[in-house]
Design a protein around this motif. Structure first.
Motif, PDB file in Angstrom:
ATOM      1  N   TYR A  73       6.588   2.838 -10.050  1.00  0.00           N
ATOM      2  CA  TYR A  73       6.045   1.402 -10.757  1.00  0.00           C
ATOM      3  C   TYR A  73       7.311   0.317 -10.644  1.00  0.00           C
ATOM      4  O   TYR A  73       7.028  -0.934 -10.532  1.00  0.00           O
ATOM      5  N   GLY A  74       8.501   0.647 -10.672  1.00  0.00           N
ATOM      6  CA  GLY A  74       9.358  -0.091 -10.185  1.00  0.00           C
ATOM      7  C   GLY A  74       9.242  -0.890  -9.037  1.00  0.00           C
ATOM      8  O   GLY A  74      10.068  -2.025  -8.992  1.00  0.00           O
ATOM      9  N   PHE A  75       8.699  -0.387  -7.803  1.00  0.00           N
ATOM     10  CA  PHE A  75       8.623  -0.928  -6.697  1.00  0.00           C
ATOM     11  C   PHE A  75       7.525  -2.363  -6.978  1.00  0.00           C
ATOM     12  O   PHE A  75       7.744  -3.078  -6.190  1.00  0.00           O
ATOM     13  N   GLY A  76       7.094  -2.514  -8.073  1.00  0.00           N
ATOM     14  CA  GLY A  76       6.241  -3.580  -8.515  1.00  0.00           C
ATOM     15  C   GLY A  76       7.144  -4.885  -8.601  1.00  0.00           C
ATOM     16  O   GLY A  76       6.595  -5.757  -8.311  1.00  0.00           O
TER      17      GLY A  76
ATOM     18  N   THR B 203       0.790  -1.188  -0.070  1.00  0.00           N
ATOM     19  CA  THR B 203       0.214   0.000  -0.165  1.00  0.00           C
ATOM     20  C   THR B 203       0.707   1.115   0.055  1.00  0.00           C
ATOM     21  O   THR B 203       0.233   2.357  -0.501  1.00  0.00           O
ATOM     22  N   ALA B 204       1.929   1.273   0.489  1.00  0.00           N
ATOM     23  CA  ALA B 204       2.906   2.490   0.488  1.00  0.00           C
ATOM     24  C   ALA B 204       3.679   2.474  -0.631  1.00  0.00           C
ATOM     25  O   ALA B 204       3.872   3.670  -1.054  1.00  0.00           O
ATOM     26  N   LEU B 205       4.086   1.626  -1.246  1.00  0.00           N
ATOM     27  CA  LEU B 205       5.223   1.869  -2.357  1.00  0.00           C
ATOM     28  C   LEU B 205       4.479   1.389  -3.638  1.00  0.00           C
ATOM     29  O   LEU B 205       4.446   1.880  -4.794  1.00  0.00           O
ATOM     30  N   ILE B 206       4.273   0.027  -3.845  1.00  0.00           N
ATOM     31  CA  ILE B 206       3.665  -0.629  -4.864  1.00  0.00           C
ATOM     32  C   ILE B 206       2.646  -0.039  -5.598  1.00  0.00           C
ATOM     33  O   ILE B 206       2.275   0.426  -6.779  1.00  0.00           O
ATOM     34  N   ASN B 207       1.363   0.014  -4.638  1.00  0.00           N
ATOM     35  CA  ASN B 207       0.182   0.555  -5.057  1.00  0.00           C
ATOM     36  C   ASN B 207      -0.159   2.055  -4.367  1.00  0.00           C
ATOM     37  O   ASN B 207      -1.101   1.975  -3.885  1.00  0.00           O
TER      38      ASN B 207
ATOM     39  N   ALA C 138       5.362  14.488 -11.426  1.00  0.00           N
ATOM     40  CA  ALA C 138       4.452  13.501 -10.893  1.00  0.00           C
ATOM     41  C   ALA C 138       4.569  12.354 -11.819  1.00  0.00           C
ATOM     42  O   ALA C 138       4.563  11.458 -11.466  1.00  0.00           O
ATOM     43  N   CYS C 139       4.581  12.321 -12.997  1.00  0.00           N
ATOM     44  CA  CYS C 139       4.756  11.531 -14.111  1.00  0.00           C
ATOM     45  C   CYS C 139       5.914  10.600 -13.939  1.00  0.00           C
ATOM     46  O   CYS C 139       5.981   9.503 -13.895  1.00  0.00           O
ATOM     47  N   LEU C 140       7.008  11.244 -13.728  1.00  0.00           N
ATOM     48  CA  LEU C 140       8.204  10.690 -13.583  1.00  0.00           C
ATOM     49  C   LEU C 140       8.375   9.888 -12.400  1.00  0.00           C
ATOM     50  O   LEU C 140       8.900   8.882 -12.160  1.00  0.00           O
ATOM     51  N   MET C 141       7.685  10.531 -11.375  1.00  0.00           N
ATOM     52  CA  MET C 141       7.686   9.671  -9.901  1.00  0.00           C
ATOM     53  C   MET C 141       6.724   8.483 -10.027  1.00  0.00           C
ATOM     54  O   MET C 141       7.133   7.644  -9.414  1.00  0.00           O
TER      55      MET C 141
END
Length: 192
Positions: free
Chosen positions: A186-189, A12-16, A178-181
């Motif tokens: 997304y990499g945390f997925g 919940t914090a990073l991936i989603n 915001a787009c780049l963030m």
């Protein structure tokens, strides 16, 4: 059990991340992220509201709404809980930290309509999360919101003095950031 709760927190914090992958809570994310101190204050308020709202909403849903077959009232009940919590935060900040209260301005009462807060409560009950999982999910979501808004504020503070072309000044630069963030988060997925 603790591994699954840690996974809920991480997810919940990073991936989603509520702001960068679900695009909920964009208004305060863009509006309050001009200053790191203000962004940190907003994230503290959101952490309190989302965490407590997740806990109270879970209890009310399981022990009142489901028990008396009133689940159709969940949205209005959750909004009332959120509005009450926001009023508590507003009163506290007005008395205890007036400069932060002033700097948050209209965005503080708008936490009531922050779709990230309501979205978390609704997602918890729709997913069938128990009380502990709902609270951990709320904490993770709120921390993810805090991470995103503080990073955005830091980037905006640093880029304020940069020499952007006129067409990229202001909102375009913020949206590109915001787009780049979002791409970075997304990499945390890959962790899941």
């Amino acid at each position: 059990m603790s591994n699954s709760l840690f996974l809920v927190l991480l997810t919940t914090a990073l991936i989603n991340n509520v702001v960068l992958s679900q695009f909920l809570g964009i208004c305060p994310f863009l509006g309050v992220s001009k200053n790191v101190k203000t962004a940190a204050g907003m994230s503290g308020a959101v952490i309190f509201v989302i965490t407590i709202a997740s806990a109270v909403s879970s209890l009310l849903y399981d022990y009142l709404l489901v028990r008396f077959d009133l689940t159709y009232l969940r949205t209005i009940v959750f909004i009332m809980v959120i509005a009450f919590l926001v009023q508590l935060v507003e009163l506290f900040l007005k008395k205890a930290i007036p400069p932060l209260y002033q700097s948050l301005g209209v965005f503080l009462p708008l936490i009531t309509t922050n779709c990230a807060v309501l979205g978390t409560a609704l997602t918890n009950v729709q997913s069938g999360n128990d009380f502990i999982t709902s609270v951990v999910s709320g904490i993770g979501t709120a921390v993810g919101f805090g991470i995103a808004i503080i990073i955005m504020a830091g980037v905006r503070e640093k880029s304020e003095t940069n020499d952007f072309p006129d067409s990229f000044r202001g909102t375009p630069a913020v949206l590109m950031t915001a787009c780049l963030m979002s791409i970075a988060f997304y990499g945390f997925g890959m962790l899941a």
